[in-house]
Design an enzyme around this catalytic site. Structure first.
Site, PDB file in Angstrom:
ATOM      1  N   ALA A   1      -4.771 -15.465  -5.612  1.00 49.88           N
ATOM      2  CA  ALA A   1      -5.219 -14.160  -5.153  1.00 49.88           C
ATOM      3  C   ALA A   1      -6.376 -13.722  -6.034  1.00 49.88           C
ATOM      4  O   ALA A   1      -6.541 -14.204  -7.159  1.00 49.88           O
ATOM      5  CB  ALA A   1      -4.072 -13.161  -5.201  1.00 49.88           C
ATOM      6  N   TYR A   2      -7.145 -12.793  -5.520  1.00 49.74           N
ATOM      7  CA  TYR A   2      -8.378 -12.380  -6.182  1.00 49.74           C
ATOM      8  C   TYR A   2      -8.289 -10.933  -6.635  1.00 49.74           C
ATOM      9  O   TYR A   2      -7.973 -10.044  -5.858  1.00 49.74           O
ATOM     10  CB  TYR A   2      -9.568 -12.599  -5.240  1.00 49.74           C
ATOM     11  CG  TYR A   2      -9.785 -14.077  -5.052  1.00 49.74           C
ATOM     12  CD1 TYR A   2     -10.715 -14.763  -5.821  1.00 49.74           C
ATOM     13  CD2 TYR A   2      -8.998 -14.805  -4.174  1.00 49.74           C
ATOM     14  CE1 TYR A   2     -10.868 -16.133  -5.696  1.00 49.74           C
ATOM     15  CE2 TYR A   2      -9.141 -16.175  -4.044  1.00 49.74           C
ATOM     16  CZ  TYR A   2     -10.082 -16.833  -4.812  1.00 49.74           C
ATOM     17  OH  TYR A   2     -10.218 -18.188  -4.704  1.00 49.74           O
ATOM     18  N   LEU A   3      -8.563 -10.734  -7.931  1.00 49.60           N
ATOM     19  CA  LEU A   3      -8.607  -9.396  -8.507  1.00 49.60           C
ATOM     20  C   LEU A   3      -9.982  -8.783  -8.278  1.00 49.60           C
ATOM     21  O   LEU A   3     -10.130  -7.568  -8.247  1.00 49.60           O
ATOM     22  CB  LEU A   3      -8.305  -9.457 -10.000  1.00 49.60           C
ATOM     23  CG  LEU A   3      -6.968 -10.115 -10.360  1.00 49.60           C
ATOM     24  CD1 LEU A   3      -6.847 -10.285 -11.862  1.00 49.60           C
ATOM     25  CD2 LEU A   3      -5.810  -9.307  -9.803  1.00 49.60           C
TER      26      LEU A   3
END
Length: 149
Positions: A27-29
């Site tokens: 997942a991407y912050l």
């Protein structure tokens, strides 16, 4: 520094079951710059990637499971789940990613190189499809935002 080319996969190679496969969740912050968390088996990683397509900076830091879960809750967009198969080919290691929902049906192959010259000269195996190295819509960070912009 990461030097990598990315290809769509039209058809799977023969005898795929003989190679090591691992489940990945990431997942991407942040997508500009790219800051990603990934679970790969029992390994947890925080990654920073600089700008670029074929050549860009990349830094990886280990996380523990608790830190990963905490950061995962803060991710923007889709959590990407895929099955990665590592396939040795000539002097390279092909990483074949078969995506799960909501990207089911998407298959990408990535190959990393020591030099940019080597990457440009690379001739892929016949089961590779179109080269999408420079097509941003096939970056995982872009896929994570699909449906959220």
């Amino acid at each position: 520094m990461e030097i990598e080319r990315k290809f769509l996969v039209d058809r799977l190679p023969e005898h795929l079951e003989q190679y090591d496969t691992q489940q990945l969740e990431q997942a991407y912050l942040c997508t500009d710059p790219v800051v990603r968390v990934r679970r790969q088996g029992d390994e947890y990683i925080l990654t920073y990637k600089g700008k670029g397509h074929m050549v860009r900076e990349e830094y990886n830091l280990p996380l523990n499971e608790q830190a990963y879960e905490h950061l995962l809750e803060k991710a923007d967009g889709n959590v990407i789940r895929k099955r990665r198969t590592r396939i040795p080919w000539q002097s390279y290691m092909i990483e074949l990613d078969i995506f799960e929902a909501p990207f089911e049906g998407l298959m990408l192959a990535e190959v990393e190189f020591e030099t940019e010259l080597e990457a440009v000269a690379f001739i892929p195996p016949e089961w590779f499809g179109r080269d999408v190295t420079f097509e941003k819509e096939y970056h995982n960070s872009t896929l994570s935002r699909k449906g959220f912009d």
